[in-house]
Scaffold this motif. Structure first.
Motif, mmCIF file in Angstrom:
data_model
loop_
_atom_site.group_PDB
_atom_site.id
_atom_site.type_symbol
_atom_site.label_atom_id
_atom_site.label_comp_id
_atom_site.label_asym_id
_atom_site.label_seq_id
_atom_site.Cartn_x
_atom_site.Cartn_y
_atom_site.Cartn_z
ATOM 1 N N HIS A 1 4.323 1.331 10.194
ATOM 2 C CA HIS A 1 3.493 0.688 11.201
ATOM 3 C C HIS A 1 2.096 1.292 11.277
ATOM 4 O O HIS A 1 1.162 0.656 11.791
ATOM 5 N N ASP A 2 1.916 2.501 10.723
ATOM 6 C CA ASP A 2 0.614 3.159 10.724
ATOM 7 C C ASP A 2 -0.131 2.953 9.409
ATOM 8 O O ASP A 2 -1.208 3.531 9.217
ATOM 9 N N GLY A 3 0.450 2.137 8.492
ATOM 10 C CA GLY A 3 -0.218 1.863 7.232
ATOM 11 C C GLY A 3 -0.030 2.932 6.178
ATOM 12 O O GLY A 3 -0.794 2.978 5.208
ATOM 13 N N ARG A 4 0.975 3.763 6.323
ATOM 14 C CA ARG A 4 1.220 4.825 5.347
ATOM 15 C C ARG A 4 2.356 4.422 4.397
ATOM 16 O O ARG A 4 3.296 3.738 4.796
ATOM 17 N N LEU A 5 2.248 4.905 3.175
ATOM 18 C CA LEU A 5 3.189 4.524 2.123
ATOM 19 C C LEU A 5 4.477 5.323 2.265
ATOM 20 O O LEU A 5 4.463 6.564 2.245
ATOM 21 N N VAL A 6 5.605 4.614 2.406
ATOM 22 C CA VAL A 6 6.902 5.287 2.544
ATOM 23 C C VAL A 6 7.776 5.099 1.306
ATOM 24 O O VAL A 6 8.712 5.865 1.112
ATOM 25 N N GLU A 7 7.514 4.095 0.490
ATOM 26 C CA GLU A 7 8.296 3.893 -0.734
ATOM 27 C C GLU A 7 7.492 2.995 -1.669
ATOM 28 O O GLU A 7 6.627 2.220 -1.231
ATOM 29 N N MET A 8 7.768 3.078 -2.963
ATOM 30 C CA MET A 8 7.030 2.268 -3.932
ATOM 31 C C MET A 8 7.803 2.226 -5.242
ATOM 32 O O MET A 8 8.696 3.046 -5.500
ATOM 33 N N SER A 9 7.442 1.262 -6.068
ATOM 34 C CA SER A 9 8.000 1.160 -7.416
ATOM 35 C C SER A 9 7.129 1.961 -8.385
ATOM 36 O O SER A 9 5.974 2.297 -8.080
ATOM 37 N N ASP A 10 7.691 2.249 -9.548
ATOM 38 C CA ASP A 10 6.925 2.990 -10.558
ATOM 39 C C ASP A 10 5.710 2.197 -11.018
ATOM 40 O O ASP A 10 4.661 2.772 -11.312
ATOM 41 N N THR A 11 5.857 0.854 -11.086
ATOM 42 C CA THR A 11 4.737 0.035 -11.561
ATOM 43 C C THR A 11 3.554 0.080 -10.605
ATOM 44 O O THR A 11 2.407 -0.061 -11.035
#
Length: 611
Positions: free
Chosen positions: A201-211
């Protein structure tokens, strides 16, 4: 434990229960959730035989009524209510875990002595009440009732303990499923083709793909926990956060923005996003794709399609649905003209473009390109030559794309080249090549219709002397004037050819009789005898000699006719010039006047003639 709710599917009240699951290190592993059917409590209470004035109830620590029975079934208080006597509330303030109070029940009007006790650590409270009248009875009966109430409380505690045991078992299975789901999620993120990333909700990255990390040129460790403004420079960090928080739950949207890579390169990306809540946590799921190359190709295609040289049309069911600017320029239409204004230029009555294209439909269906050259007209009526090539856009060829090129200048150049190849540059008359072609056509027509055809050689008498004395410019003027006079003396369908120098050939097809050819040639010779005005050179007089051969009387092929006509011209020259000789008649016509003066000077004196 939560508040009770009524399950419409099962048709009964249930109590939600939840338990936190931790591993041996105390780390959070998940939550085990279950439901306790409140009818179970009702059955346990029903086993106790209450007097009409007694009451027994189970409440949550939030005072929500879970179960209650009295000796008067018609006066049962509804499940889920939190309504209690004021005395009860005062007692809870003084003793939150257990205590007693005296109050009159608002539902049945009985004044009771009530005791309550909390079954810690469970948020459940047992509440038992007897009327004051009952208390005055023998203390043994009261003791039994109090024992019964205590037993009910114990049963409630045991039921809660059983539920807790069941919850722990569910916890173990749920933890296993959570671990499997986590492994599956990691595999999906590693294999995702798009740049999948999840923001809080604060615009911070919590998870992502390798791509996603590869697309931005960062490592996973460097990106995790970073604010979206780290790579998205479309706005300030504060505004980006506000926009993220404004996204409505469950609504899928797509947009384009620009991201800055770790090396400083800016790329165009397309993002599909949706806001979700998982375990009560608000998350923004995003899938991004690098479209920098695609936008470059689209820009190139737009530049090619909307050019000023090649016209491009898109047709659907033979109707124009799109045209680029070159089409408007090509047909002389204003830039703000509608597609309907273009239709008459593409399909005039005399040339229906769509009908011609429909005739090539089989080629389009087979995937073969269609190409044609058509003469059309601009808005002002001027002619225009179009080279058009089309191909299908759909399998059924209902949608087609056509490329149009204005080849009017090329057509004019081709016509000029063909004219120069077939005509004399000085006089504009057909040359020997065109004469041979028309002679072949004339002979074929004569053979078919049985009409005679004639070939006549004509040579100017004394032209060389004029050329030598007055110059080549004067000689050219004389030849041009002679060509005009010859054309005036023949019929419309006759052919006049310059063979070179001062020699001309007349092709006279479709003769009514053989004598008609002699009349035409004599008329031409008469026209050539008139004086020629060559500006400062004064008036010049020349004559002409002619030789004539006829089909089928003299020969049956074109080459032989030309040879015999040339031989007859030589006979006319040998006989004294200024006359017509027909092949097969060596004697010249006696009705010809004698040679006239060749030139006159400014005083009108005659000069000697010569060739």
């Amino acid at each position: 434990m939560g508040e009770p709710h009524f399950d419409k599917t099962l048709g009964r009240w249930q109590l939600p229960l939840a338990h936190r699951v931790e591993d041996h290190a105390g780390r959070f592993q998940g939550i085990v959730i279950g439901h306790l059917d409140l009818t179970h409590s009702d059955r346990m209470i029903d086993r106790r035989h209450l007097s009409p004035a007694d009451s027994l109830a189970l409440r949550s620590t939030q005072l929500t009524l879970l179960s209650r029975q009295t000796g008067r079934d018609e006066q049962i208080q509804p499940i889920g209510t939190r309504r209690t006597a004021p005395a009860f509330a005062e007692a809870l303030k003084a003793a939150p875990l257990s205590g007693e109070f005296t109050a009159r029940n608002v539902f049945d009007g009985v004044e009771r002595l009530t005791a309550y006790s909390t079954a810690a650590p469970f948020p459940v409270m047992a509440v038992a009440g007897v009327s004051r009248e009952e208390v005055l009875r023998p203390w043994v009966a009261v003791a039994w009732r109090i024992g019964a109430l205590a037993g009910m409380t114990a049963l409630a505690v045991l039921a809660s303990a059983a539920l807790t045991l069941r919850a722990w078992r569910l916890q173990s299975r749920s933890a296993q499923r959570i671990d499997e789901a986590g492994r599956l999620t990691r595999v999906l993120l590693a294999a995702a083709a798009d740049g999948v990333h999840v923001l809080d909700h604060d615009g911070r990255l919590v998870e992502m793909s390798d791509t996603f990390a590869e697309m931005l040129g960062w490592s996973r460790e460097a990106l995790l926990g970073q604010h979206v403004s780290t790579w998205d420079h479309s706005d300030s960090a504060e505004h980006l956060t506000e926009r993220i928080r404004s996204f409505p739950l469950g609504e899928r949207t797509s947009f384009q923005t620009r991201h800055r890579r770790a090396d400083g390169q800016v790329i165009d990306v397309e993002i599909s996003r949706v806001a979700l809540t998982i375990d009560g946590r608000w998350l923004l799921y995003c899938a991004s794709r690098d479209i920098t190359r695609r936008l470059e190709l689209e820009a190139q295609q737009t530049a090619m399609l909307d050019n000023e040289v090649m016209g491009i049309l898109r047709l659907r069911e033979h109707r124009v649905v799109w045209a680029n600017r070159a089409i408007y320029r090509m047909f002389g239409l204003p830039d703000d003209a509608s597609l309907e204004a273009l239709a008459p230029q593409l399909a005039p009555e005399a040339l229906d473009l769509t009908a011609r294209l429909e005739a090539r439909r089989s080629d389009l269906l087979a995937g073969r390109p269609v190409r044609a050259q058509l003469q059309m007209h601009r808005l002002d009526g001027s002619p225009i030559w179009i080279d058009i090539q089309g191909t299908r856009l759909s399998a059924d060829a209902r949608d087609t794309l056509w490329v149009l090129a204005d080849i009017s200048a090329l057509k004019r150049y081709q016509d000029e080249i063909e004219h120069l190849a077939m005509h004399d540059a000085l006089t504009g008359l057909p040359n020997r090549r065109l004469l041979e072609d028309r002679l072949g056509q004339g002979l074929a027509l004569s053979r078919r219709d049985g009409q005679p055809l004639a070939v006549a050689y004509i040579d100017l008498d004394g032209f060389k002397g004029v050329n030598d004395r007055l110059g080549h410019a004067a000689g050219d003027l004389l030849l041009q004037d002679a060509a005009r006079r010859i054309l005036e003396g023949v019929r419309e369908h006759d052919t006049v050819c310059r063979m070179g120098g001062d020699e001309f050939v007349l092709l006279l097809p479709v003769l009514r009789h053989e004598e008609e050819a002699e009349l035409i040639v004599q008329r031409v010779l008469q026209a050539l005898r008139r004086p020629y005005s060559l500006a400062a050179s004064g008036a010049v007089h020349v004559t002409a000699s002619a030789g004539l051969a006829l089909y089928p009387l003299d020969a049956h092929d074109g080459e032989a006719l030309l040879r015999l006509a040339d031989a007859a011209l030589y006979q006319a020259k040998e006989a004294g010039r200024n006359q017509l000789t027909r092949w097969g008649r060596p004697e010249a016509r006696q009705d010809q006047p004698g040679p006239g003066p060749e030139t006159e000077d400014a005083d009108g004196r005659e000069q000697p003639a010569g060739r």
